[in-house]
Each structure stands twice: as C-alpha cells, then as structure tokens.
Design a protein around this motif. Structure first.
Motif, PDB file in Angstrom:
ATOM      1  N   ALA A  18       1.122  -1.059   0.137  1.00  0.00           N
ATOM      2  CA  ALA A  18       0.202  -0.396   0.187  1.00  0.00           C
ATOM      3  C   ALA A  18       0.811   1.136   0.096  1.00  0.00           C
ATOM      4  N   ASN A  21       2.429   1.803  -3.414  1.00  0.00           N
ATOM      5  CA  ASN A  21       1.770   2.468  -4.319  1.00  0.00           C
ATOM      6  C   ASN A  21       1.074   3.598  -3.755  1.00  0.00           C
ATOM      7  N   ASP A 164      -4.966  -4.392   0.943  1.00  0.00           N
ATOM      8  CA  ASP A 164      -4.273  -3.117   0.364  1.00  0.00           C
ATOM      9  C   ASP A 164      -4.399  -2.404  -0.121  1.00  0.00           C
ATOM     10  N   LYS A 165      -5.872  -2.291  -1.041  1.00  0.00           N
ATOM     11  CA  LYS A 165      -6.656  -1.442  -1.269  1.00  0.00           C
ATOM     12  C   LYS A 165      -6.971  -0.808   0.098  1.00  0.00           C
ATOM     13  N   GLU A 168      -5.208   0.953   1.812  1.00  0.00           N
ATOM     14  CA  GLU A 168      -4.408   2.536   0.376  1.00  0.00           C
ATOM     15  C   GLU A 168      -6.010   3.552   0.607  1.00  0.00           C
ATOM     16  N   LYS A 169      -6.901   3.330   0.789  1.00  0.00           N
ATOM     17  CA  LYS A 169      -8.166   4.338   0.779  1.00  0.00           C
ATOM     18  C   LYS A 169      -7.983   4.467   1.720  1.00  0.00           C
TER      19      LYS A 169
END
Lengths: 250, 377
Positions: A18, A21, A164-165, A168-169
């Motif tokens: 994360a 990214n 992971d997403k 990130e969010k």
C-alpha cells in the motif's frame, strides 16, 4: 519474532504494498506500534518507527501527529492492544477524527503471552484464560463507526489484494481510519480451538467471508464481512485545532 | 530588548507555565486533576499564542504518551498532574527514561495515598518520583520553595531534559502551586535556553551511540530512519537481549546523570558555620524552616539552615560534608519520613537524625519547628 505459519507477515506485506502504491516520500512516514506480536512489525520496517507501551500507540501517535501533521502515520496494534488495554485511546482517537491510520492485526488472541483471551476472541471459543469459553466479543467495525471514525474497513489475510486497497483508501481518508486485518494464530488460537494449520485457517477465512456490500441481499449470519464498512468525511482534528488557534495572539 | 521589566503577581502553577514557555515549551498534553489544573488551563490558553499546541487527553496515561510522542516529533513538551495521575503516568515515564526522550512532568503534590485529600498539601511523592516506574533508572526531580523558584526550576528542568535526553520532574506541592507572590519575570535574553542536539544530515546516525554519554536526537519527520523502543536496544534503537549491551545501556543511562551532579544539585544554606543542629528541608516546608531557623538564631541558638531544591539526585555528599561537624540534623517534612531516610544514608551515623512529620494536610508551622529545635538541640 513471528512463529512459523503466522499471518502477521502477510498483513505487513499488504502495508508495504500500500505504501509503495501510494508513492509517499518515505521520510514522511512514521510507524507507531504498541506491544504484542503484531507491534513487533515496527522493528522490521525501515521507516521512522516507534515501538511504544502496551495499548498506548494511538496516544503516542496523537502527540506526534499534532506536532508533525505532515507525517503519514500508521499505527499498528493487535486486537488486545487496540481494543482492551488501549480501548480508551481507540475510542477517543476515533471521536477526534485525528488523521491516523490504525491497522489492527486481529488474531483473536493474545499471542505473545501464549494464547489468552482478548475482547476479540469469539464468544464461546477457547483461550488459555477462557478454558470454558470466551466472553462476549467486540466487533471492531461497530466500535469504530459508533465512536466516530471516518473510515472503517476489514479484510482477512486471505483477501490480500483487498487489504492492500483498503489500507490505501484509509490513508487517503483525511481523518481516523481503521483497517481491521483478520490474521490468524495457528499456535495459539488455532491450536486451542482445533482450527488446523495455517493453510486450514486461511481456507476458513476464504469460506466464511462475504463482501460487506452483499450483506443486504444475502444471508450473512455468522460470516465475516469484508470491505469498506463506513466512509464519511468529517473535519480532521489537527486541522480543526490549527484553524481555531491560528489567530490567537499574545 | 527595551521592554519594561515585568513584575507579576503569580501563583506557583502560573509561574510554572510561564517558565515552560520561556524555556521553549510548545506542547502540553494533560488530564484535569486538583491541585494542578491551573497549569493545564493556562497552557491551553497560552501555548497557541506562540504557535504551540495543547491537548486534553482522555486519561493520564494517554497524556504522558502524547507528551513523549510530541517530543519525538521535535517539540518541547510537558504535562502536569498530581499524585493519582502521577501513579498512572509511571509506565510511560519509564519508557521516556529508557528511550531517552526529553520531557518535563510536573507533579503538584497532594495528600495521599489514593484519592486522599485532593485540596490538601503534602510532600508524599518523594519516593514515588524516585522509584515509581519499574527497574533501575536515574531520576532528576526539583522541589521549588517559592513562586520565583518555580519559574527558574521549570526553565532548568527543560534545559536538563533537552541536554541529557531525560524526563525531568518538578515536584510542586499544593502550597507552592497555589500560593501567590509578586515575582520578577526575567527577560527572555537573560535566560540560558538549551535545545537538544540534532544529528548532522547525510551522516550515519546512531540514536544510542555507546561511545557518547548522550546522542543527538533526530525528530521524526526529519528523514532519519531509526527505531525507538522501550525494549533494551542497541545503538540503532533495535531490540536486543544481549547481556553485554544491556549492561552498557543501563550503565550509560545512570552515568549521564552521575556525570552532571554539580549542574543538577542545587542547595541553599545559612548559619552553618557554628551549627550544632542543622534543619534539612525542601519545598513548601522550607518556608517555615527558614522562619524557625531565623527565630532560633535570634535567640542565640547555633542552628543552621540547609535546603535542597534538587530532590533527586539527592545531595548525599553535601550533607555528608557537614554531618560530622554537627550533632543533630532535623528533617521536617509533610510525609512520614521519606527524605529522612536519605538524610540518614548521607549522615551515615556521624550525627543524630530527627524527623518532624505532619501528614494531616496541614503545613508545618515555624513554631512547631522551633519547638522541636528547642527539644532536640
């Protein structure tokens, strides 16, 4: 530090992907952790890392964030660390909506001390200090939402791309973000409750999880809801404090 | 800088905040507790005037944690509390000692144990300051006797904290904290202000260099990747259980204080040359003692006054130095005899040590002290 088969490395991997990214300047990242198996992740990471006292990671991070608002701060905690001994700091960090990214490694047990019950040990399940079955347990998502967190999401170690997403969010949310990462402890919780080895526990997550978005349309009783449970913007604590005090003169 | 000298009617708690801000404090985290609350209230109002920040945390433990977190971010941070809160802060105070994070902790002492009497003065936290957190560790604690001294020792507490990377205590008491005196506040340029040493950029950084007494401290956000932990750690801050490294670390923590005793220990004395009895005191009690010793000397009694503004490290050597020239040391204090034992250790049988103790929430009066002097001289 971690036992063979432990899921904590998977969660740490998600955190690192994360960060990669998000492309944040690593000098602007701080990792703050508490005490317990998961909190030892801080010592494995090459950032500015702060391994604090049991339950107090969010309170340390609150002081740090107030004087260094430019930092992206991840606060790594276990389920006992965040929701038992650190429960008061959790609900108040959440109430303030301070821009911290709480990553809770939930393995449903106190791993480092050898398998004692936590507030996240599912009711009725066994722990060394709950030989006849654990007390009623918390749902971290419900606590987070009820106390004012502006981002609350959950994934398991089976759902790593999702995890992971979600991390990130959470970082992109300007406020208190809670990501519950359900990991597993084969030698503690798993062994006591006959859950099998690490692979069996991962498979259990696969078979017993359901995207939270589907909950309205299908029967999800007893399933783990994964995905974003809550995301609603609100004024961030340090920004608000700065706004309220910036005109103050001697 | 062309300013008119400022004389203010301040209470001790206010002087403490003024001293902190003069020393460069820019962060306060705390939790309300009598009789320290004015410090939090004033910090909340004043810190933003100079760009500082204040937070009322959810509890005493969290406020100590936030103070340490802010210091790691580069702030000069402090908190204030009283007995029950001081108890709650102890684990994180130990953390700050182990991780060598500068910060100042003010304890406006009240009568204990437990909730005790929230509004009554006491000097009961002397030993809690010394041994409140677990394990072996050095401690620096000051006990001001006046409002002006509260200002001065607060500045000194921040300076030593920054210089030695060490949490420093100010043991106020309900009397000095709430007492009002007209004091002269020094100009900023009259004050010596010490800031922590920072590492040089683009150089290898050891936050806990074994070769140095005190290593520079990089603030988080300045780009030095390193680890801070309460675990025993190596020179880079990473955990270790190596017995050699453990011994080196704990020895260095002690040594960095032991090597600066002259700078840390502040005492005051008068009437010592001919004294066959010396009254040893500190904090609010020293005010009554001063009066009592003056009255005794006016009556021709050979009585000396010895006050220590530094409780820890204790001035063993200074007391030992005069002990053999006197017959009796009288130690009045508002507890059951906490400093008494330390005085006995310093005297080491060279003279008689007598205590005068009150633990009923009332100050020891000059008359009581004079009475005791007449009884034991």
């Amino acid at each position: 530090m971690w036992c063979s088969g432990c899921g904590n490395g998977l969660v740490t991997g998600s955190l690192l992907r994360a960060i990669e990214n998000l492309d944040i300047d690593t000098s602007k990242i701080a990792i703050v952790s508490g005490i317990g198996c998961s909190s030892r992740a801080a010592g494995y990471l090459n950032f500015q890392t702060l391994h604090t006292t049991h339950g107090r990671a969010l309170a340390f991070a609150t002081g740090l964030k107030m004087v260094r608002p430019e930092l992206t701060i991840f606060v790594i905690m276990g389920d006992g660390d965040a929701m038992a001994i650190g429960g008061n700091h959790f609900i108040h960090a959440s109430r303030r909506n301070i821009d911290l990214n709480a990553i809770i490694f939930n393995n449903n047990i106190y791993g480092m001390t050898g398998g004692q019950a936590s507030p996240l040990t599912p009711q009725g399940e066994k722990a060394t200090t709950a030989p006849y079955g654990a007390e009623r347990n918390f749902d971290i998502m419900k606590v987070a939402v009820a106390t004012g967190a502006t981002f609350a999401a959950r994934a398991t170690t089976y759902h790593l791309p999702l995890l992971d997403k979600l991390i990130e969010k959470g970082v992109k949310n300007k406020g208190f973000s809670v990501v519950e990462a359900l990991t597993y402890c084969p030698v503690g919780y798993g062994k006591l409750n006959k859950k099998g080895d690490a692979t069996a526990m991962l498979n259990w997550y696969k078979e017993n999880s359901i995207p939270v978005e589907k909950c309205t349309t299908v029967d999800h009783e007893g399933k783990i809801t994964v995905g974003i449970h809550h995301h609603q913007a609100a004024p961030e604590f340090v920004e608000e404090y700065t706004r309220r005090t910036q005109g103050v003169k001697r | 800088m062309g300013q008119i000298e400022k004389t203010r009617l301040f209470q001790g708690n206010e002087a403490c905040v003024a001293g902190a801000i003069a020393a460069g404090a820019n962060f306060y985290a705390g939790y309300p507790i009598t009789p320290s609350t004015e410090i939090a209230e004033l910090a909340a109002r004043k810190l933003p005037e100079t760009g500082g920040k204040f937070i009322q945390m959810e509890d005493e433990i969290g406020s100590m944690a936030a103070v340490i977190g802010a210091s790691i971010g580069g702030a000069k941070s402090f908190t204030a509390t009283s007995g029950p809160g001081f108890s709650l802060k102890q684990e994180n105070i130990g953390y700050a000692m182990m991780a060598e994070i500068p910060c100042v902790i003010v304890n406006v002492q009240r009568l204990g144990p437990s909730t005790g009497i929230a509004t009554a003065p006491a000097q009961g936290d002397i030993m809690q300051a010394r041994w409140g957190t677990h394990g072996d560790h050095p401690v620096i604690a000051f006990a001001p006797s006046s409002v002006r001294e509260t200002f001065d020792l607060t500045v000194k507490a921040f300076n030593l904290s920054e210089k030695l990377r060490q949490p420093v205590f100010i043991l106020l008491d309900e009397i000095v904290g709430h007492m009002r005196e007209n004091i002269h506040i020094p100009h900023q340029d009259e004050l010596e202000i010490i800031n922590r040493e920072k590492p040089l950029p683009d150089q290898p950084y050891k936050p806990y260099d074994e070769e140095k007494e005190v290593s520079p401290l990089a603030s988080f956000g300045e780009g030095f990747s390193y680890n801070i932990t309460g675990l025993v750690h190596d020179e880079y801050g990473f955990p270790t259980t190596d017995s050699e490294k453990t011994k080196k670390l704990l020895s260095r923590l002690q040594r960095k204080i032991d090597n600066h005793l002259e700078e840390i220990i502040l005492t005051e004395e008068f009437g010592m040359d001919d004294a066959s009895l010396v009254v040893v005191s500190y904090g609010c009690t020293a005010r009554s003692v001063r009066q009592a010793v003056k009255m005794a000397r006016k009556n021709g009694l050979p009585v000396g006054f010895f006050r220590t503004a530094t409780i820890w490290p204790f001035p063993y050597e200074k007391i030992s130095a005069f002990a053999d020239k006197t017959k009796t040391l009288l130690v009045p204090e508002m507890n059951m005899g906490q400093i008494f034992g330390e005085v006995e250790r310093a005297v080491h049988g060279q003279a008689r040590v007598v205590g005068l103790n009150r633990f009923d929430g009332e100050m020891i009066t000059p008359d009581e002290i004079l009475q005791k002097i007449l009884e034991v001289i």
